[in-house]
Enzyme design. Sequence first.
Site, PDB file in Angstrom:
ATOM      1  N   GLU A  30      96.664  23.199 -26.874  1.00 46.18           N
ATOM      2  CA  GLU A  30      97.994  22.632 -26.659  1.00 46.18           C
ATOM      3  C   GLU A  30      98.247  21.356 -27.448  1.00 46.18           C
ATOM      4  OE1 GLU A  30      95.454  21.907 -24.845  1.00 46.18           O
ATOM      5  OE2 GLU A  30      95.638  19.744 -24.763  1.00 46.18           O
ATOM      6  N   ARG A  60      97.668  20.513 -30.516  1.00 51.74           N
ATOM      7  CA  ARG A  60      98.275  20.747 -31.831  1.00 51.74           C
ATOM      8  C   ARG A  60      99.761  21.081 -31.707  1.00 51.74           C
ATOM      9  NH1 ARG A  60      93.906  25.310 -33.061  1.00 51.74           N
ATOM     10  NH2 ARG A  60      92.793  23.914 -31.656  1.00 51.74           N
ATOM     11  N   ASP A 102      95.262  26.625 -24.082  1.00 48.77           N
ATOM     12  CA  ASP A 102      94.386  25.450 -24.082  1.00 48.77           C
ATOM     13  C   ASP A 102      94.349  24.771 -25.460  1.00 48.77           C
ATOM     14  OD1 ASP A 102      92.711  23.575 -23.009  1.00 48.77           O
ATOM     15  OD2 ASP A 102      90.917  24.852 -23.006  1.00 48.77           O
ATOM     16  N   ASP A 125      94.852  17.936 -19.067  1.00 46.90           N
ATOM     17  CA  ASP A 125      94.722  19.218 -19.744  1.00 46.90           C
ATOM     18  C   ASP A 125      93.894  20.170 -18.889  1.00 46.90           C
ATOM     19  OD1 ASP A 125      94.558  21.343 -21.444  1.00 46.90           O
ATOM     20  OD2 ASP A 125      93.230  20.365 -22.913  1.00 46.90           O
ATOM     21  N   LYS A 167      90.910  26.193 -18.034  1.00 51.14           N
ATOM     22  CA  LYS A 167      89.535  25.784 -18.325  1.00 51.14           C
ATOM     23  C   LYS A 167      88.654  26.121 -17.121  1.00 51.14           C
ATOM     24  CE  LYS A 167      90.573  21.747 -21.235  1.00 51.14           C
ATOM     25  NZ  LYS A 167      89.957  22.192 -22.505  1.00 51.14           N
TER      26      LYS A 167
END
Length: 510
Positions: free
Chosen positions: A356, A358, A354, A277, A284
């Site tokens: 993502e 869900r 970010d 991620d 991020k």
Amino acid sequence: MTALTLSTAAAPGLRADAIVVGVAKDTASTSGGLVVAPGAEAVDKAYDGRLAGVLKTLGASGGEGEVTKLPAPAGFKAPLVLAVGLGALPAEGGSFSAETLRRAAGAAARSLSGVKKAAFALPIADAADAGALGEGALLGAYAFEAYKENGKDAKNGKAPVAEIALLGTKPRDKAYKAAVERATAVSEELNRARDLVNTPPNDLNPESFAAVAQAAAKEHGIKVQVLDEKALAKGGYGGILGVGAGSASAPRLVKLSYTSSKAKKHLAFVGKGITYDSGGISLKPAGHNETMKCDMAGAAAVFAAVVTAARLGLEVDVTGWLALAENMPSGSATRPGDVLRMYSGKTVEVLNTDAEGRLVLADALAKASEEQPDAIVDVATLTGAMMLALGNRTFGVMSNDDAFRASLHEAAGEVGEDSWPMPLPDHLRKGMDSPTADIANMGERYGGGLVAGLFLKEFVGEGITWAHLDIAGPAFNEQGPFGYTPKGGTGSAVRTLVRLAEVTAAGDLG
Ligand code: BES
Ligand code: MN
Ligand code: ZN
């Protein structure tokens, strides 16, 4: 992995490289002293009954996880005695809790690296205690060495302990045998989940994760189905595809079906499997992406739980869904502002790429709902907000059913996993209203973990009991090892899911 055996042998004549004994704090005693825990009587006797005194001289306090090493008494085949702290001695008539035993065994096993065979002369009152000690030992002995040059640590004499014998147990007793079998299956699969979490993201992507799942399914008689990017497009999985759109590694949805001819109930487990991620276009910042290979820990837990259910032959049907994607920025990545049409038909405005997890879970939850299972549990490293709320050892439990949420909290407690029930307040839904789509993937900042839970709830089929475990905190241990928990991937939620399956099989749930 470390082998676990039962043995009636007594410590003195045993061929082993180390004998492990327990030591506890006797707070009730007038001397305020240290006591040797049950199971080590023969060892204590060989020290002329002075083992507690010797340990005290060496500075032992009996505190949880404390390890003191001393030379074995004359006449022992094993050269080393290792005393592990158990904390406070239980009140008269009481016994050490399963979790105390698990942690002590884990701490001992960690200190035994380099030792070939160890014998545990620890308190065992029944088969359940043997199971707890075995589990703690096998989990504590874990090491991730795949990327060390030629097994560097092993060469330096730091290989995990190869064999652990639980002394004073009954090798031919059915209950004891079953306890060791369960401990072995749970620990081996949980350690495999840790391996997956620890595997760097250049080697673990959605495709390779799916291949690992396929191989394991074949080995354990589990039915497996893998949807690749073409099948996902055909099926309309806009959430999974949207998250995977920026990556050179295409997403996958893996379905694992374990069925028992004696099953009366059907559980579905859904895991967030973001193999890395980066945040995507909502990238991020540095400091937030170094550990993001752990973002598939939910899928790893689901995978491990399904395989364990199969190995134990639990009398319940368990379907595992692994929602696998890599969240990367690129020219083909989903942008903040894009609208995705999800598997359920709902549309989602992606305000932050970010958020993502869900999105992939929403598709998997909607798909899992089609089979009308008796309950769905999803597991996800979903929000930093849950870490702010509960710290890094406790996962949050949310549900559309208060009794089911309580069952999960209870199941977790029974296997020694820290969890806490969290609410899903209706008023937080409004923050996800979108002018363009049915819902946005972001809402109010405060209560971010609950907002994410409310988002997921919308994709669970009508009338289906569902719970959500946010394991963002406990999935990955960035601090030092403790008890049976190593640094890195922890295998969080595996044992809770297995326990839930056991309780469901026994008919003790709903
Ligand atoms: N994978 C992260 C959550 C996470 C953070 C897990 C730290 C483990 C450790 C998740 O995909 C994420 O980025 N969540 C965002 C959501 C926000 C953009 C609404 C978060 O928590 O900041
Ligand atoms: Mn994210
Ligand atoms: Zn994530």
